[in-house]
Design a protein around this motif. Sequence first.
Motif, mmCIF file in Angstrom:
data_model
loop_
_atom_site.group_PDB
_atom_site.id
_atom_site.type_symbol
_atom_site.label_atom_id
_atom_site.label_comp_id
_atom_site.label_asym_id
_atom_site.label_seq_id
_atom_site.Cartn_x
_atom_site.Cartn_y
_atom_site.Cartn_z
ATOM 1 N N ALA A 25 43.356 41.216 58.108
ATOM 2 C CA ALA A 25 42.597 40.497 57.093
ATOM 3 C C ALA A 25 43.395 39.295 56.592
ATOM 4 N N PRO A 26 42.796 38.109 56.590
ATOM 5 C CA PRO A 26 43.510 36.927 56.132
ATOM 6 C C PRO A 26 43.627 36.922 54.609
ATOM 7 N N GLY A 27 44.831 36.844 54.113
ATOM 8 C CA GLY A 27 45.058 36.775 52.678
ATOM 9 C C GLY A 27 44.925 38.114 51.984
ATOM 10 N N LYS A 28 45.710 38.260 50.944
ATOM 11 C CA LYS A 28 45.694 39.508 50.179
ATOM 12 C C LYS A 28 44.389 39.692 49.411
ATOM 13 N N GLY A 29 43.821 38.605 48.957
ATOM 14 C CA GLY A 29 42.656 38.677 48.089
ATOM 15 C C GLY A 29 41.378 39.138 48.747
ATOM 16 N N GLN A 30 41.259 38.969 50.053
ATOM 17 C CA GLN A 30 40.019 39.329 50.728
ATOM 18 C C GLN A 30 39.722 40.823 50.616
ATOM 19 N N GLY A 31 40.711 41.654 50.816
ATOM 20 C CA GLY A 31 40.502 43.100 50.724
ATOM 21 C C GLY A 31 40.144 43.524 49.310
ATOM 22 N N ILE A 32 40.800 42.927 48.342
ATOM 23 C CA ILE A 32 40.497 43.238 46.942
ATOM 24 C C ILE A 32 39.073 42.807 46.625
ATOM 25 N N TYR A 33 38.715 41.598 47.076
ATOM 26 C CA TYR A 33 37.350 41.113 46.877
ATOM 27 C C TYR A 33 36.343 42.082 47.495
ATOM 28 N N GLY A 87 37.311 43.010 36.392
ATOM 29 C CA GLY A 87 36.124 43.381 37.161
ATOM 30 C C GLY A 87 35.681 44.798 36.905
ATOM 31 N N GLY A 88 36.111 45.346 35.768
ATOM 32 C CA GLY A 88 35.757 46.720 35.422
ATOM 33 C C GLY A 88 36.690 47.750 36.035
ATOM 34 N N ASN A 89 37.748 47.311 36.704
ATOM 35 C CA ASN A 89 38.699 48.233 37.335
ATOM 36 C C ASN A 89 40.069 48.030 36.701
ATOM 37 N N SER A 90 40.383 48.830 35.706
ATOM 38 C CA SER A 90 41.642 48.678 34.969
ATOM 39 C C SER A 90 42.870 48.976 35.827
ATOM 40 N N ALA A 91 42.687 49.550 37.008
ATOM 41 C CA ALA A 91 43.814 49.852 37.894
ATOM 42 C C ALA A 91 44.310 48.619 38.645
ATOM 43 N N LEU A 92 43.525 47.534 38.665
ATOM 44 C CA LEU A 92 43.967 46.323 39.362
ATOM 45 C C LEU A 92 45.068 45.628 38.573
ATOM 46 N N VAL A 97 44.266 40.748 40.815
ATOM 47 C CA VAL A 97 43.142 39.968 40.286
ATOM 48 C C VAL A 97 43.320 38.501 40.677
ATOM 49 N N ALA A 98 44.527 37.983 40.531
ATOM 50 C CA ALA A 98 44.796 36.588 40.888
ATOM 51 C C ALA A 98 44.544 36.340 42.377
ATOM 52 N N ASP A 99 44.939 37.290 43.219
ATOM 53 C CA ASP A 99 44.698 37.151 44.660
ATOM 54 C C ASP A 99 43.203 37.114 44.964
#
Length: 109
Positions: A25-33, A87-92, A97-99
Motif C-alpha cells: 500500500a502506498p503511504g501510511k495514510g491509505q490503510g488508515i483511510y 473520526g470517532g476512533n479514540s485509538a488513532l 490521523v495526520a497520515d
Amino acid sequence: MKATLSVTSALIVVLLIVGSAMAAAPGKGQGIYMNFCAPCHATGVAGAPKVGDKAAWAPRLKQGEKTLVERSIKGFQGASGFMPARGGNSALSDSEVADAVAYMAAQSK
C-alpha cells in the motif's frame, strides 16, 4: 490432525496475502483511510467531503493541512457537516490521523 493442518495452512496463506497487500500500500495514510475514514469520506456521510471531490476539498485545503489535522484530531462542526474527534476512533494516534489527512488531501487536489 489433517483438518487442523489444512485450517492452519489456509490461515497462513490468508495472512501472507493480507500482509503483502498492506506492505504494498502506498503511504501510511491509505490503510488508515480505508479502515477508519472511508465509511464517511467515501460516501459523504454527515457532510464529509468525498475523497477526490476537488470542489469540496478546495476550501478546506486552502486552510492548510495543519488546520485539517488539528480539526480531525479535536473534532469540528462546520457549516456543511460534522467531523468527530479522530473520526470517532479514540485509538488513532495523532500521527495516524495526520497520515490519513495527508492521504485524503493528496487524493483530492
